[in-house]
Write an enzyme that holds these catalytic residues in place. Structure first.
Site, PDB file in Angstrom:
ATOM      1  CG  HIS A 151      -1.952  -0.866   1.202  1.00  0.00           C
ATOM      2  ND1 HIS A 151      -2.283  -1.838   2.457  1.00  0.00           N
ATOM      3  CD2 HIS A 151      -2.947  -1.395   0.509  1.00  0.00           C
ATOM      4  CE1 HIS A 151      -3.117  -2.565   2.126  1.00  0.00           C
ATOM      5  NE2 HIS A 151      -3.608  -2.334   0.968  1.00  0.00           N
ATOM      6  NE  ARG A 179      -2.461  -7.705  -4.546  1.00  0.00           N
ATOM      7  CZ  ARG A 179      -3.150  -8.100  -3.499  1.00  0.00           C
ATOM      8  NH1 ARG A 179      -2.869  -8.105  -2.107  1.00  0.00           N
ATOM      9  NH2 ARG A 179      -4.443  -8.469  -3.487  1.00  0.00           N
TER      10      ARG A 179
END
Ligand code: PNS
Length: 162
Positions: free
Chosen positions: A18, A91
Site C-alpha cells: 500500500h 499485484r
C-alpha cells in the site's frame, strides 16, 4: 493539469505494498487522498481511527497525500472530494477480474471519474493484508513486508490480547 485522485481501500492493516502504491501515486497526481472504508461489518482487526493513525505515520513525508475515511459509495466520496481519478493497485492477473468489474461499475455510476491501475514493486506482489494477518497470527516473520509502525501495533495488539 493537476489531477486529484482517491486511493480507496480497507487498509486493515496498511502493508508495504500500500505504501509503495501511495508513493507512486503521489508522484503522478497533484493530490492523493487515501480513503479508508469505514465498514464495521467486515469485522476489522484495527479500528478506522487506528488505520488513519497508521497511514498518517506512513505518509508524513508526502506533502500532497492526505488520509480520510468514508462510508457509502466510493464514487460519491470521490466526487465530494473533487477527485477525478481513482487509484487501485494490481499485484497479479488474479486481482484483475475483480478490479475490472469494480472499475466498470464505478464508471457506470460516475462516468467522469477514471480508475487508474498501478503495480506495486514486484517484491510486494504476493503481499496482502489478509495474508499478513494470518502469517502474524501463527508467529511468522513479516519484516520487510509491513511498515515498522504497523508491525509494532500488531505486536502490541497481540501482547494485550494475551
Ligand atoms: O482494500 P479493498 O478491501 O480491496 O477495497 C475495496 C473498496 C473499499 C475499494 C471497495 O469495497 C469499495 O469501494 N467499497 C465502497 C462501496 C462501493 O462503492 N461499492 C461499489 C464498488 S463497484
Amino acid at each position: 493539469m493537476s489531477v486529484k485522485a482517491l486511493y480507496p481501500g480497507s487498509f486493515d492493516p496498511p502493508t508495504n505494498g500500500h505504501v509503495d502504491l501511495i508513493q507512486r501515486g503521489s508522484r503522478i497526481f497533484g493530490h492523493l487522498t487515501v480513503a479508508i472504508l469505514n465498514n464495521p461489518g467486515k469485522n476489522p482487526l484495527f479500528t478506522v481511527e487506528e488505520r488513519v493513525e497508521m497511514l498518517l505515520e506512513c505518509t508524513r513525508t508526502l506533502e500532497n497525500v492526505s488520509i480520510a475515511t468514508f462510508d457509502g459509495l466510493m464514487v460519491d466520496f470521490a466526487r465530494q472530494q473533487g477527485c477525478t481519478a481513482v487509484l487501485r493497485g494490481i499485484r497479479a492477473i488474479s486481482d484483475y477480474e475483480y478490479e475490472f468489474q469494480m472499475a466498470l461499475m464505478n464508471r457506470r455510476l460516475a462516468p467522469e471519474i477514471e480508475t487508474v491501475f498501478l503495480q506495486p514493486a514486484g517484491r510486494y506482489s504476493f503481499v496482502s493484508s489478509r495474508l499478513l494477518k494470518e502469517v502474524f497470527a501463527f508467529g511468522g516473520d513479516l519484516t520487510g513486508l509491513i511498515p515498522p509502525n504497523v508491525y509494532k501495533r500488531l505486536r502490541d495488539r497481540m501482547n494485550n490480547s494475551c
